[in-house]
Design an enzyme around this catalytic site. Sequence first.
Site, PDB file in Angstrom:
ATOM      1  N   ASP A  47      51.301  29.728 -14.027  1.00 20.17           N
ATOM      2  CA  ASP A  47      51.778  29.030 -15.220  1.00 20.17           C
ATOM      3  C   ASP A  47      53.232  28.559 -15.180  1.00 20.17           C
ATOM      4  O   ASP A  47      53.504  27.399 -15.432  1.00 20.17           O
ATOM      5  CB  ASP A  47      51.541  29.910 -16.460  1.00 20.17           C
ATOM      6  N   CYS A  90      31.194  14.344 -26.494  1.00 20.41           N
ATOM      7  CA  CYS A  90      31.765  15.289 -27.455  1.00 20.41           C
ATOM      8  C   CYS A  90      33.264  15.030 -27.656  1.00 20.41           C
ATOM      9  O   CYS A  90      34.011  14.843 -26.691  1.00 20.41           O
ATOM     10  CB  CYS A  90      31.554  16.719 -26.979  1.00 20.41           C
ATOM     11  N   CYS A 149      37.111  18.814 -29.816  1.00 16.67           N
ATOM     12  CA  CYS A 149      38.465  19.334 -29.635  1.00 16.67           C
ATOM     13  C   CYS A 149      39.507  18.367 -30.187  1.00 16.67           C
ATOM     14  O   CYS A 149      40.532  18.791 -30.742  1.00 16.67           O
ATOM     15  CB  CYS A 149      38.732  19.648 -28.166  1.00 16.67           C
ATOM     16  N   CYS A 200      51.771  19.003 -30.956  1.00 14.67           N
ATOM     17  CA  CYS A 200      50.900  20.162 -30.750  1.00 14.67           C
ATOM     18  C   CYS A 200      51.485  21.405 -31.415  1.00 14.67           C
ATOM     19  O   CYS A 200      52.651  21.751 -31.192  1.00 14.67           O
ATOM     20  CB  CYS A 200      50.722  20.404 -29.251  1.00 14.67           C
ATOM     21  N   CYS A 204      48.098  27.927 -31.234  1.00 19.01           N
ATOM     22  CA  CYS A 204      46.955  27.372 -31.961  1.00 19.01           C
ATOM     23  C   CYS A 204      45.772  27.352 -31.005  1.00 19.01           C
ATOM     24  O   CYS A 204      45.905  26.915 -29.859  1.00 19.01           O
ATOM     25  CB  CYS A 204      47.278  25.959 -32.450  1.00 19.01           C
ATOM     26  N   CYS A 217      35.107  24.279 -28.769  1.00 18.43           N
ATOM     27  CA  CYS A 217      34.401  23.759 -27.593  1.00 18.43           C
ATOM     28  C   CYS A 217      32.965  24.295 -27.551  1.00 18.43           C
ATOM     29  O   CYS A 217      32.747  25.506 -27.555  1.00 18.43           O
ATOM     30  CB  CYS A 217      35.139  24.167 -26.322  1.00 18.43           C
TER      31      CYS A 217
END
Length: 378
Positions: free
Chosen positions: A140, A197, A200, A220, A247, A254
Amino acid sequence: MSGQAETIATDIKERIIAKAKEIGFDAVAFAPVTTPERNKARFRDFVANHEYGGMDWMEARADWRESPEALWEEVRSVIVLGTNYGPSLDPMEKLHRHDRANISVYAQNKDYHDLVKKRLKRLARWLVEESGVQVKVFVDTAPVLEKAVAAQSRLGWQGKHTNIVSKDYGSWLFLGEVFTTLEIATDPVHRDQCGSCTACQDVCPTKAFPKPYTLDARRCISYLTIEHKGHIAEEFREPMGNRVYGCDDCLAVCPWNKFAKQAREADFWPRAELTAPRLADFLDLDDAEFRALFRGSPIKRAGRDRFLRNVLIGLGNSGDASHAPRIEVMLRDESPLVRAMAVWALYRLLPGEAFATLRKKYCEEEADTDVRQEWDRT
């Protein structure tokens, strides 16, 4: 060793998978060291449009992020590891409990970076001992487009919310990578199965997805509550609701989560005091108490002032004026971030005359320009 690629027995993939599972990883895959041009183009647009907000480090090492081989020329293969952190309950259920703090699933216990990196190092040491190759591990915080890398393997695909979606774990995987000079056959690329879809994108309360597979971090809530250091723009405060750290909405809705499993790692199970804590209970925290409460938690990195900024926004959205006396105390807080959001919360909760009385009492003595502007806006 030198930058020359090394090869070993053809069963190395099976041995790596077995060792990684033994160490505790839930998913293992193998990716190439190149990144598709579409991902590079998306990232370049993200940087060019300054959609990273205040995360200037995204631009500072942009060239390294474009592909693993740009970061380390000698890399020949990437081992992608996934750790499941699936929740036992729908994280969106708490959004309707307006007096409670909604904390992102990943932050309700220990910081995953520590656990995942330790496991990556164990796997890397074993690989070096087995084959003598060179390795580097990342989780990360390094300049790696890890989701784009993972999507080049069988681990999953990068969904329209820009996160990895797995047929086995839905949207709940922590990622980590082992870069190695060992040449390993890569996996077939997992087919994108988002189809038509748009769940999200549709659920996002701040409309942070300008188009599929594209995130504007500046809108965001995860970015705003965790990374953003200043005052949160007024247009985002009401949509934040009671979300005080992160969040999960785009992940939680999903449809592939029907295959998700609860995390088996106890470090990812929610601490009782962070499952659905009362927003008002955080107001008394000074810096030392904040650090003690969130020791070992990713929340600690946000700092007390930013966290209380978020809490006060949550209280302002609660509709419960009984909190006003305790919020008024925060008008004397040392932090301008905290004072400004105390102003906003009181404006939201109090009738006009009561708020006007407070304004007369506090505004004239306020030294910080931003806080005075908050009084003026209200």
